[in-house]
Design a protein around this motif. Sequence first.
Motif, PDB file in Angstrom:
ATOM      1  N   CYS A 123      41.688  29.767  14.618  1.00  0.00           N
ATOM      2  CA  CYS A 123      42.530  30.709  15.343  1.00  0.00           C
ATOM      3  C   CYS A 123      43.962  30.534  14.849  1.00  0.00           C
ATOM      4  CB  CYS A 123      42.439  30.488  16.856  1.00  0.00           C
ATOM      5  SG  CYS A 123      43.120  28.923  17.397  1.00  0.00           S
ATOM      6  N   GLU A 124      44.760  31.584  14.975  1.00  0.00           N
ATOM      7  CA  GLU A 124      46.123  31.556  14.443  1.00  0.00           C
ATOM      8  C   GLU A 124      47.176  31.298  15.516  1.00  0.00           C
ATOM      9  OE1 GLU A 124      46.760  35.152  12.317  1.00  0.00           O
ATOM     10  OE2 GLU A 124      45.208  34.748  10.796  1.00  0.00           O
ATOM     11  N   GLU A 125      46.771  31.428  16.770  1.00  0.00           N
ATOM     12  CA  GLU A 125      47.736  31.262  17.866  1.00  0.00           C
ATOM     13  C   GLU A 125      48.054  29.770  18.042  1.00  0.00           C
ATOM     14  OE1 GLU A 125      48.220  30.392  21.323  1.00  0.00           O
ATOM     15  OE2 GLU A 125      50.119  31.428  21.007  1.00  0.00           O
ATOM     16  N   PRO A 126      49.325  29.359  17.937  1.00  0.00           N
ATOM     17  CA  PRO A 126      49.695  27.936  17.982  1.00  0.00           C
ATOM     18  C   PRO A 126      49.198  27.191  19.217  1.00  0.00           C
ATOM     19  CG  PRO A 126      51.552  29.249  17.241  1.00  0.00           C
ATOM     20  CD  PRO A 126      50.496  30.220  17.691  1.00  0.00           C
ATOM     21  N   VAL A 127      49.291  27.813  20.382  1.00  0.00           N
ATOM     22  CA  VAL A 127      48.836  27.140  21.606  1.00  0.00           C
ATOM     23  C   VAL A 127      47.340  26.875  21.547  1.00  0.00           C
ATOM     24  CG1 VAL A 127      48.596  27.355  24.109  1.00  0.00           C
ATOM     25  CG2 VAL A 127      50.712  28.125  22.995  1.00  0.00           C
ATOM     26  N   GLU A 128      46.571  27.866  21.075  1.00  0.00           N
ATOM     27  CA  GLU A 128      45.124  27.691  20.962  1.00  0.00           C
ATOM     28  C   GLU A 128      44.791  26.632  19.927  1.00  0.00           C
ATOM     29  OE1 GLU A 128      42.917  29.108  23.015  1.00  0.00           O
ATOM     30  OE2 GLU A 128      44.700  29.888  24.014  1.00  0.00           O
ATOM     31  N   GLN A 129      45.554  26.560  18.852  1.00  0.00           N
ATOM     32  CA  GLN A 129      45.341  25.536  17.836  1.00  0.00           C
ATOM     33  C   GLN A 129      45.528  24.138  18.421  1.00  0.00           C
ATOM     34  OE1 GLN A 129      47.982  26.426  14.586  1.00  0.00           O
ATOM     35  NE2 GLN A 129      46.706  28.069  13.788  1.00  0.00           N
ATOM     36  N   THR A 130      46.542  23.997  19.266  1.00  0.00           N
ATOM     37  CA  THR A 130      46.798  22.704  19.908  1.00  0.00           C
ATOM     38  C   THR A 130      45.635  22.305  20.808  1.00  0.00           C
ATOM     39  OG1 THR A 130      49.182  23.111  19.875  1.00  0.00           O
ATOM     40  CG2 THR A 130      48.386  21.435  21.404  1.00  0.00           C
ATOM     41  N   LYS A 131      45.102  23.270  21.548  1.00  0.00           N
ATOM     42  CA  LYS A 131      43.959  22.991  22.415  1.00  0.00           C
ATOM     43  C   LYS A 131      42.741  22.563  21.596  1.00  0.00           C
ATOM     44  CE  LYS A 131      45.422  26.345  25.934  1.00  0.00           C
ATOM     45  NZ  LYS A 131      45.111  27.643  26.601  1.00  0.00           N
ATOM     46  N   LEU A 132      42.511  23.248  20.483  1.00  0.00           N
ATOM     47  CA  LEU A 132      41.391  22.904  19.611  1.00  0.00           C
ATOM     48  C   LEU A 132      41.557  21.509  19.024  1.00  0.00           C
ATOM     49  CD1 LEU A 132      40.635  26.191  17.637  1.00  0.00           C
ATOM     50  CD2 LEU A 132      38.986  24.862  18.948  1.00  0.00           C
ATOM     51  N   MET A 133      42.769  21.193  18.595  1.00  0.00           N
ATOM     52  CA  MET A 133      43.028  19.868  18.012  1.00  0.00           C
ATOM     53  C   MET A 133      42.747  18.772  19.026  1.00  0.00           C
ATOM     54  SD  MET A 133      46.478  20.490  15.737  1.00  0.00           S
ATOM     55  CE  MET A 133      46.687  18.718  15.511  1.00  0.00           C
ATOM     56  N   ARG A 134      43.128  19.007  20.275  1.00  0.00           N
ATOM     57  CA  ARG A 134      42.881  18.012  21.322  1.00  0.00           C
ATOM     58  C   ARG A 134      41.380  17.817  21.529  1.00  0.00           C
ATOM     59  NH1 ARG A 134      43.263  13.357  23.309  1.00  0.00           N
ATOM     60  NH2 ARG A 134      42.908  13.197  25.572  1.00  0.00           N
ATOM     61  N   LEU A 135      40.636  18.917  21.530  1.00  0.00           N
ATOM     62  CA  LEU A 135      39.185  18.841  21.710  1.00  0.00           C
ATOM     63  C   LEU A 135      38.549  18.037  20.578  1.00  0.00           C
ATOM     64  CD1 LEU A 135      37.318  20.155  23.898  1.00  0.00           C
ATOM     65  CD2 LEU A 135      36.725  21.852  22.171  1.00  0.00           C
ATOM     66  N   LEU A 160      36.048   9.841  28.283  1.00  0.00           N
ATOM     67  CA  LEU A 160      36.279  10.868  27.271  1.00  0.00           C
ATOM     68  C   LEU A 160      35.449  12.110  27.562  1.00  0.00           C
ATOM     69  CD1 LEU A 160      36.266   8.540  24.130  1.00  0.00           C
ATOM     70  CD2 LEU A 160      38.254   9.781  25.045  1.00  0.00           C
ATOM     71  N   LEU A 161      34.236  11.897  28.049  1.00  0.00           N
ATOM     72  CA  LEU A 161      33.368  13.020  28.391  1.00  0.00           C
ATOM     73  C   LEU A 161      34.005  13.887  29.478  1.00  0.00           C
ATOM     74  CD1 LEU A 161      30.725  14.630  28.468  1.00  0.00           C
ATOM     75  CD2 LEU A 161      29.809  12.862  30.013  1.00  0.00           C
ATOM     76  N   GLN A 167      38.898  19.899  29.592  1.00  0.00           N
ATOM     77  CA  GLN A 167      39.435  20.795  28.562  1.00  0.00           C
ATOM     78  C   GLN A 167      38.615  22.075  28.470  1.00  0.00           C
ATOM     79  OE1 GLN A 167      42.210  20.377  26.712  1.00  0.00           O
ATOM     80  NE2 GLN A 167      42.680  18.421  27.685  1.00  0.00           N
ATOM     81  N   LEU A 168      37.292  21.964  28.490  1.00  0.00           N
ATOM     82  CA  LEU A 168      36.437  23.149  28.420  1.00  0.00           C
ATOM     83  C   LEU A 168      36.682  24.068  29.605  1.00  0.00           C
ATOM     84  CD1 LEU A 168      33.003  21.633  27.255  1.00  0.00           C
ATOM     85  CD2 LEU A 168      34.553  23.067  25.905  1.00  0.00           C
ATOM     86  N   ASN A 171      40.642  25.335  29.393  1.00  0.00           N
ATOM     87  CA  ASN A 171      41.157  25.976  28.179  1.00  0.00           C
ATOM     88  C   ASN A 171      40.163  26.869  27.447  1.00  0.00           C
ATOM     89  OD1 ASN A 171      43.644  24.635  28.495  1.00  0.00           O
ATOM     90  ND2 ASN A 171      42.899  22.843  27.389  1.00  0.00           N
ATOM     91  N   PHE A 172      38.879  26.734  27.768  1.00  0.00           N
ATOM     92  CA  PHE A 172      37.894  27.471  26.975  1.00  0.00           C
ATOM     93  C   PHE A 172      36.845  28.177  27.835  1.00  0.00           C
ATOM     94  CE2 PHE A 172      39.448  23.938  24.391  1.00  0.00           C
ATOM     95  CZ  PHE A 172      39.866  24.600  23.244  1.00  0.00           C
ATOM     96  N   SER A 173      37.181  28.516  29.062  1.00  0.00           N
ATOM     97  CA  SER A 173      36.214  29.194  29.918  1.00  0.00           C
ATOM     98  C   SER A 173      36.810  30.469  30.507  1.00  0.00           C
ATOM     99  CB  SER A 173      35.734  28.274  31.051  1.00  0.00           C
ATOM    100  OG  SER A 173      36.762  28.053  31.998  1.00  0.00           O
TER     101      SER A 173
END
Length: 289
Positions: A123-135, A160-161, A167-168, A171-173
């Motif tokens: 994804c190109e959106e910086p905020v979404e990239q940060t969320k993905l990196m954390r995941l 961690l689980l 996060q899911l 940020n991803f639901s």
Amino acid sequence: MLGNGGDELVAEQQKENIYEMIRVPEAMGVRFFTQEDTGSYCPGHWHDAIELVFLVKGELEVKVESNEFHVEEGQCFLVNSCVIHSTRCTSANTGIVLQIPVDFMKLYLPQVEKLQFVLRDPCEEPVEQTKLMRLKEILLQMQVVSEIRPEGYILRFNSLLFEILFQLYHNFSVKIFRADLSRREKDLSRLNQVLEYIARNYARPIPLKEIAQVAFLESGYFCRFFKKHMGLTFLEYQNEVRLSHIYQDLITTGDTLQSILERHGFTNYKLFRRMFLERFHGTPSQIRK
């Protein structure tokens, strides 16, 4: 699905081509493993778990219902529960796999049936990239804990689980309305019986009337039912199952192509060549080399 790990996983996939039973350690409640896949093709299947895969090496072709994705090294993909999907690996890859059963999620997210998890990578959106990196960071930490297993590692793994679940959820639901949820579950249960029957009998011709009876449907309605849910006809799917077995035998045995085709019931050689080339972008001899 990427897999269950090694030859055991391939054998399990071939037995359960439509519904995969997710076996989880009791202390964790989820299934987590690192998969090294030297080559595989898994036809359409589903499971009562959310599947999150982080591909740390190689590439993978994934089909989720009617959508196809090319997953590259460093990318994640997510498949929701009860969603039919298939995977194709034509070159070696390594992936971190986390399977979270819906029943486990219900303990902490009672309304999880009303949620759909959406993960877009890249994804190109910086905020979404940060969320993905954390995941991805959390998945890598889980991998280290799972492999090293320090004293009290289950405590660290579970912490961690729960961070992954948080996060899911946040940020991803997205919330969805599923008025036909019970109908879908009924259809998947019926489809499960059909696909299990095909998995046991794929190597022989299965008359349409016979397979329709497994689903307790009239032949014409069965054809429409199957195509609606699987995106291909019954015969096309049966050939897909045959193809997955043939592919495994090609890369794991020295048997002749003719004997492999006979073993798995693929009698139309012209059709086989065309399908094989479409799926694996090479001839059987090229793939074997």
